[in-house]
Design an enzyme around this catalytic site. Sequence first.
Site, short mmCIF file in Angstrom:
data_model
loop_
_atom_site.label_atom_id
_atom_site.label_comp_id
_atom_site.label_asym_id
_atom_site.label_seq_id
_atom_site.Cartn_x
_atom_site.Cartn_y
_atom_site.Cartn_z
N TYR A 20 0.79 -1.24 0.00
CA TYR A 20 0.00 0.00 0.00
C TYR A 20 0.82 1.28 0.00
O TYR A 20 0.47 2.22 -0.72
CB TYR A 20 -1.00 -0.04 1.16
N GLU A 47 -8.50 -7.36 4.86
CA GLU A 47 -7.70 -8.44 4.28
C GLU A 47 -7.08 -9.30 5.35
O GLU A 47 -7.06 -10.54 5.24
CB GLU A 47 -6.63 -7.84 3.36
#
Length: 398
Positions: A95, A137
């Site tokens: 990310y 997640e």
Amino acid sequence: MLSAASRPYIDASVPVLREHGLTITKVFYQDLFDTYPHLRNTFNAGNQANGAQQQSLASAVFAYAANIDNAAALAPVISRIVHKHVSLGITAAYYPIVGHHLLKAIKTVLGNAATPELIAAWAEAYGLLAQALIDEENKLYAEAGIIPGALFNMRVIAVSHESELVKSFTMVPMDGSALPKFKPGQYVSVAVQLPNGMRQLRQYSLSDAPDRQHLRISVKREIAGTETPAGAVSNWLHDNVEVGGLLQVSKPFGDFQPETEGDEPIVLLSAGIGITPMISVLNRIADVSPERRVIFAHASRRQDHHPHQADLEKAKQKMPNLQSVTFYEENANAHPEVLSGRMQFRQLPQWDVDKANIYMCGPLPFMQAQWADLLAHGVPQQRLHREVFGPDMLDHLI
């Protein structure tokens, strides 16, 4: 929650993203891959080549900006992304890299309009989205009991031709362990090492019911079009995988999970290879509730492009309240039980639109047409559910 200071900048970004979003995402991917070439293995090379991935990211960023205060609208999008990411083994480490290159692309494309305040607002908004995805997640990894990126060796025990372009591959665990649990509508990722050295993962819906002592995927050979390349992974699978072969496969994921255990009517609409999750749903209902009313409609170009006809015929023998309708665009007149042309609501068996969920899967234009047609005939939007193979354009949100 986004800060009050950043909110005006995100709101002001909506028309800018509508105009420049695709350019931003093209710059983003080019810069990302130039800096981290190995990440090409993580992203679908076919969708990169045909532009679908860039368009999908542009629509996702736009949808996020346009609905940043609408958690209910964003929740299904986040859920879909989370399942896809977990099937690919994405972790929190990705990310910051993506965020850096996305903000850099915004600066590059917007130039002087990308003020420090605007970039700071998008850094904050991206951080909030990234953390939401990471949290979900991690939960899904924990529920599945796997480490990110885990794949399992599966032995192919059967290969069958479903149609001119579709083969089914039936698999069992190589080590004799128990099959992973799944719900009809879900998919697995399959990893392939291509001759050019690239490692690619593709998602394929499971095309049979759970509890049948095997997993089955059905793969359409994607031939080259005038503007699209041939499917590297689908062609490799068709050309190389035989009985006794080995495939590396993820656990099943996917939030498209039609309700198969109830007793209210259900409507399953599909086109092309979109039939695969619907066959899984149909076979499950045939196992657990064969008396249930099911409307099963499928559209194909012609008969030799129509996969899983044998599964449908078996279901008809077991399910007295199954109503099946087939549409062929070509040579329909040669088949008295087949309707000619594209699927239309008025040609389907009718049902109480307030008492049945409708699930659809197929090419995006097919689902856009069905979505609009169903709404026009009074089907409540909350009754509509769809699965998109490949990047989702999020047209229903934006």
